[in-house]
Design a protein around this motif. Structure first.
Motif, mmCIF file in Angstrom:
data_model
loop_
_atom_site.group_PDB
_atom_site.id
_atom_site.type_symbol
_atom_site.label_atom_id
_atom_site.label_comp_id
_atom_site.label_asym_id
_atom_site.label_seq_id
_atom_site.Cartn_x
_atom_site.Cartn_y
_atom_site.Cartn_z
ATOM 1 N N ARG A 111 9.537 0.188 -4.404
ATOM 2 C CA ARG A 111 8.636 0.768 -3.188
ATOM 3 C C ARG A 111 7.221 0.586 -3.249
ATOM 4 O O ARG A 111 6.358 0.069 -2.563
ATOM 5 N N LEU A 114 6.846 -3.036 -2.293
ATOM 6 C CA LEU A 114 6.784 -3.170 -0.881
ATOM 7 C C LEU A 114 5.403 -2.890 -0.481
ATOM 8 O O LEU A 114 5.024 -3.332 0.459
ATOM 9 N N MET A 115 4.856 -1.864 -1.039
ATOM 10 C CA MET A 115 3.557 -1.350 -0.600
ATOM 11 C C MET A 115 2.589 -2.493 -0.937
ATOM 12 O O MET A 115 1.752 -2.834 0.021
ATOM 13 N N LYS A 118 3.449 -5.613 1.774
ATOM 14 C CA LYS A 118 3.385 -5.331 3.195
ATOM 15 C C LYS A 118 1.774 -5.537 3.478
ATOM 16 O O LYS A 118 1.398 -5.862 4.702
ATOM 17 N N TYR A 143 7.755 1.780 2.730
ATOM 18 C CA TYR A 143 6.507 0.737 2.397
ATOM 19 C C TYR A 143 5.274 1.561 2.659
ATOM 20 O O TYR A 143 4.526 1.042 2.107
#
Length: 259
Positions: A111, A114-115, A118, A143
């Motif tokens: 996660r 993903l942060m 993005k 995210y």
């Protein structure tokens, strides 16, 4: 409801005046044995509690216990309705879960990746951002942060299903960053070794991100006895200006195009 974060304890029939928590009819003593709801710990009559079984979020987060428990009709329906909503904050309820369950630590790291990713895709073409959103919709919260989970998410952890889903999104996003002329330039040069190869914060196995200034270094280079050079420069400039206020002027000399 506190039952999402706290394991319910039985309180005794006298705590509810020997009345069903659902319909208030008399229970216990000569009126018949009550049934306990493992979600809220209260007692119910046979009409309000038909021995339906469901997962208890608090038992999962505190004990990693996925056994279904008997719950009253009202809570059975409530838990079903809530199953896909991100109302479980693991870091508030039991942050030590990441220490004891390797699968949860893996999910947390995915996660965080993903942060980071993005940020790249959301500053690229709108079509790329939309493709990214579609891959994970409707679980955008996965995210947006790393704290919240739905019950459905937690049920997918032991099977590896959630990790697999996140890895697919990460594969799509990293492939784009590496191949995109715009996104690939939004990386860093490690100041500690000055290797010209660009590195990225989402390369978490190989890089370290300074928690203060967000500059990225090779993990092997950034040891405890080697302070962040960018933070050192900022501190030096602040001392020259005689102020403890952070400088607003960005420091561009160690990265390609900072994200």
């Amino acid at each position: 409801m506190c039952q999402f974060s706290e394991i319910a304890n039985e309180k005794g029939l006298d705590a509810q005046n020997f009345q069903c928590k659902g319909c208030s009819r008399s229970i216990g003593l000569i009126f018949g044995k009550p049934r306990t709801c493992k979600f809220d710990g209260w007692y119910y009559c046979y009409e309000c509690h038909e021995n339906d079984e469901y997962y208890i979020p608090a038992l999962i987060v505190h004990n990693w216990d996925f056994r279904k428990q008997k719950v009253c009709k009202k809570n059975f329906e409530y838990l079903q309705d809530k199953e896909e909503q991100p109302y479980i904050n693991v870091e508030d309820i039991n942050p030590r879960l990441y220490e004891h369950v390797p699968e949860m630590l893996e999910i947390q790291n995915l996660r965080v990746q993903l942060m980071h990713l993005k940020t790249y895709l959301f500053t690229c073409k709108q079509s790329i951002a939309e493709d990214f959103r579609k891959l994970i919709w409707p679980r955008d919260y996965l995210y947006e942060g790393r704290e919240l989970y739905s019950l459905a998410d937690l049920l997918q952890v032991p099977t590896g299903s959630l990790a697999s889903s996140l890895q697919k999104v990460i594969k799509f996003a990293t492939k784009h960053v590496y191949s995109c002329r715009l996104c690939s330039q939004k990386g860093f040069i490690c100041e500690l070794c000055n290797n010209p190869k660009v590195i990225y914060a989402f390369e978490m196995d190989a890089t370290f991100r300074c928690p203060q200034c967000k500059t990225v270094f090779h993990k092997a280079c950034k040891t405890d006895n080697r302070p962040c050079p960018k933070c050192q420069r900022r501190q030096h400039r602040q001392s020259l200006h005689g102020s403890n206020k952070p400088l607003l002027t960005p420091d561009y000399d160690s990265h390609v195009d900072q994200v």
